[in-house]
Write an enzyme that holds these catalytic residues in place. Structure first.
Site, PDB file in Angstrom:
ATOM      1  N   ALA A  30       1.525 -21.982  -8.902  1.00 28.90           N
ATOM      2  CA  ALA A  30       1.725 -20.670 -10.025  1.00 28.90           C
ATOM      3  C   ALA A  30       2.026 -19.729  -9.158  1.00 28.90           C
ATOM      4  O   ALA A  30       1.093 -18.598  -9.311  1.00 28.90           O
ATOM      5  CB  ALA A  30       0.808 -20.547 -10.949  1.00 28.90           C
ATOM      6  N   LEU A  31       2.832 -19.691  -8.039  1.00 30.24           N
ATOM      7  CA  LEU A  31       2.760 -18.758  -6.937  1.00 30.24           C
ATOM      8  C   LEU A  31       3.325 -17.613  -7.317  1.00 30.24           C
ATOM      9  O   LEU A  31       4.191 -17.283  -8.104  1.00 30.24           O
ATOM     10  CB  LEU A  31       3.559 -19.438  -5.803  1.00 30.24           C
ATOM     11  CG  LEU A  31       2.865 -20.644  -5.184  1.00 30.24           C
ATOM     12  CD1 LEU A  31       3.900 -21.075  -4.156  1.00 30.24           C
ATOM     13  CD2 LEU A  31       1.393 -20.604  -4.687  1.00 30.24           C
ATOM     14  N   HIS A  35       0.434 -14.571  -3.088  1.00 28.17           N
ATOM     15  CA  HIS A  35       0.399 -16.007  -2.227  1.00 28.17           C
ATOM     16  C   HIS A  35       1.242 -15.814  -0.922  1.00 28.17           C
ATOM     17  O   HIS A  35       1.082 -16.032   0.192  1.00 28.17           O
ATOM     18  CB  HIS A  35       0.799 -17.030  -3.008  1.00 28.17           C
ATOM     19  CG  HIS A  35      -0.225 -17.782  -3.831  1.00 28.17           C
ATOM     20  ND1 HIS A  35       0.090 -17.417  -5.365  1.00 28.17           N
ATOM     21  CD2 HIS A  35      -1.395 -18.166  -4.005  1.00 28.17           C
ATOM     22  CE1 HIS A  35      -0.850 -17.608  -5.980  1.00 28.17           C
ATOM     23  NE2 HIS A  35      -1.979 -18.366  -5.470  1.00 28.17           N
ATOM     24  N   GLY A 146      -7.003 -15.115   0.946  1.00 25.73           N
ATOM     25  CA  GLY A 146      -6.905 -13.844   0.400  1.00 25.73           C
ATOM     26  C   GLY A 146      -8.123 -13.327   0.147  1.00 25.73           C
ATOM     27  O   GLY A 146      -9.145 -13.962  -0.433  1.00 25.73           O
ATOM     28  N   SER A 184      -2.517 -12.087  -9.709  1.00 21.12           N
ATOM     29  CA  SER A 184      -3.050 -13.431  -9.918  1.00 21.12           C
ATOM     30  C   SER A 184      -2.324 -14.264 -10.779  1.00 21.12           C
ATOM     31  O   SER A 184      -1.824 -13.931 -11.546  1.00 21.12           O
ATOM     32  CB  SER A 184      -4.511 -13.129 -10.412  1.00 21.12           C
ATOM     33  OG  SER A 184      -5.113 -14.409 -11.192  1.00 21.12           O
TER      34      SER A 184
HETATM   35  P1  AMP Z   1      -5.138 -19.777  -5.664  1.00 24.44           P
HETATM   36  O1  AMP Z   1      -3.795 -20.170  -5.667  1.00 24.44           O
HETATM   37  O2  AMP Z   1      -5.546 -18.751  -6.527  1.00 24.44           O
HETATM   38  O3  AMP Z   1      -6.149 -20.710  -5.111  1.00 24.44           O
HETATM   39  O4  AMP Z   1      -5.029 -18.624  -4.381  1.00 24.44           O
HETATM   40  C1  AMP Z   1      -4.423 -19.173  -2.982  1.00 24.44           C
HETATM   41  C2  AMP Z   1      -4.740 -18.094  -2.048  1.00 24.44           C
HETATM   42  O5  AMP Z   1      -3.841 -17.123  -2.586  1.00 24.44           O
HETATM   43  C3  AMP Z   1      -6.330 -17.723  -1.817  1.00 24.44           C
HETATM   44  O6  AMP Z   1      -6.380 -17.746  -0.552  1.00 24.44           O
HETATM   45  C4  AMP Z   1      -6.310 -16.633  -2.672  1.00 24.44           C
HETATM   46  O7  AMP Z   1      -7.293 -15.630  -2.228  1.00 24.44           O
HETATM   47  C5  AMP Z   1      -4.899 -15.853  -2.296  1.00 24.44           C
HETATM   48  N1  AMP Z   1      -4.422 -14.983  -3.206  1.00 24.44           N
HETATM   49  C6  AMP Z   1      -4.413 -14.896  -4.481  1.00 24.44           C
HETATM   50  N2  AMP Z   1      -4.258 -13.721  -5.079  1.00 24.44           N
HETATM   51  C7  AMP Z   1      -3.807 -12.959  -4.159  1.00 24.44           C
HETATM   52  C8  AMP Z   1      -3.470 -11.525  -4.047  1.00 24.44           C
HETATM   53  N3  AMP Z   1      -3.413 -10.785  -4.997  1.00 24.44           N
HETATM   54  N4  AMP Z   1      -3.486 -11.015  -2.734  1.00 24.44           N
HETATM   55  C9  AMP Z   1      -3.554 -11.749  -1.473  1.00 24.44           C
HETATM   56  N5  AMP Z   1      -4.030 -13.235  -1.744  1.00 24.44           N
HETATM   57  C10 AMP Z   1      -4.079 -13.851  -2.953  1.00 24.44           C
END
Ligand code: AMP
Length: 285
Positions: A30-31, A35, A146, A184
């Site tokens: 769900a990028l 990401h 992140g 997010s």
């Molecule tokens: P997730 O898919 O939610 O597990 O996130 C994957 C990576 O993307 C993790 O390292 C998160 O911290 C990073 N991430 C998610 N949202 C953001 C954002 N708004 N800014 C920077 N990095 C993010």
């Protein structure tokens, strides 16, 4: 862009050894642009990039939350191809957790008992297990995470120290919408009104960070303000890093230096039934 499901495909490229000059960016899909900012940071450092997409059941303490987690693989792959990602790993559950899967142990100190650790029991153990599997299979030279998931970053740092000291680690600042709302995957479950209201998380954190000398009063009034707007608050606190112990104005002014001087405002709460987390780093003053 190479898309692969089996870890063997990857191992065949590198003879089962380290993937030199490759950076890994683990995701749950769900990028969004947040990401992509991690990928951009890795590319700017000259790494080839491998992104994993795996919704890890072990890190969800709530099965409804796991079910509702958004999944858009086709769109994700288009986004990744568009920014020049070199490889995407989409492992299935049996690949990550085979029958003979054995958990590793990692001492997280109080990190798995406070904040996210407290509100999501077992969450960080799930994060540790999946990352161990991902890093062991890919053996990247670097990993990018992140700051949006600040406590997770602290857990990752411990995991790397204990099990993967050779891997370079980068923590990338949170990408926000113009409104201040941290990007997010969960935001897509909010209504457009909800997204507007959710931007108040950022203003609450800013309000607190600008008034640290009257922290207790401002924290209370910001919690009440967010509650009036419809939030269920789990926490909105000011903490020292990397311990995540409660910070205080005296300690903050008291001459911390460098990294130890970092404190942060951390938030978790739900709006429209969607659980959101955010944080704001405050440099030492
Ligand atoms: P997730 O898919 O939610 O597990 O996130 C994957 C990576 O993307 C993790 O390292 C998160 O911290 C990073 N991430 C998610 N949202 C953001 C954002 N708004 N800014 C920077 N990095 C993010």
């Amino acid at each position: 862009m190479q898309v692969f499901e089996s870890a063997d495909t990857w191992a065949a490229n590198f003879g089962g050894g380290p993937a030199k000059n490759w950076a890994m960016i683990p995701t749950m899909g769900a990028l969004h642009q947040g990401h992509l900012s991690l990928i951009d940071a890795a590319q700017k450092k000259g790494y080839q990039t491998v992104v994993s997409i795996f919704v890890n059941p072990l890190q969800f303490n709530n099965s409804a939350d796991l079910e509702k987690y958004p999944r858009h693989l086709d769109n994700d792959l288009k986004l990744l191809a568009g920014v020049g990602v070199d490889a995407v790993w989409t492992p299935n559950i049996e690949t990550i957790y085979p029958e003979n899967f054995k958990e590793i142990t990692l001492d997280l100190g109080i990190l798995d008992q406070i904040f996210e650790g407290f509100h999501r029991p077992g969450h960080f153990n799930g994060v540790v297990q999946v990352l161990n599997q991902l890093f062991s299979a890919i053996q990247p030279e670097a990993v990018f995470f992140g700051q949006k998931d600040l406590q997770q970053c602290l857990v990752v740092e411990r995991l790397l120290q204990a099990y993967f000291p050779q891997i370079h680690y980068f923590r990338i600042p949170t990408l926000r919408a113009e409104s201040g709302l941290a990007l997010s995957s969960r935001n897509e479950r909010l209504t457009s009104q909800g997204k507007e209201t959710a931007a108040e998380i950022y203003s609450a954190m800013m309000m607190i960070s600008n008034n640290l000398s009257t922290y207790a009063t401002v924290q209370k009034s910001e919690i009440e303000r967010l509650q009036t707007l419809g939030f269920e608050i789990e926490y909105l606190d000011w903490v020292s890093l990397p311990s995540m112990e409660m910070a205080s104005f005296q300690a903050h002014k008291g001459g911390f230096t460098g990294r130890l001087g970092e404190t942060a405002i951390v938030f978790a709460g739900s709006l429209e039934g969607v659980r959101l987390i955010d944080n704001l780093l405050i440099p030492s003053v």
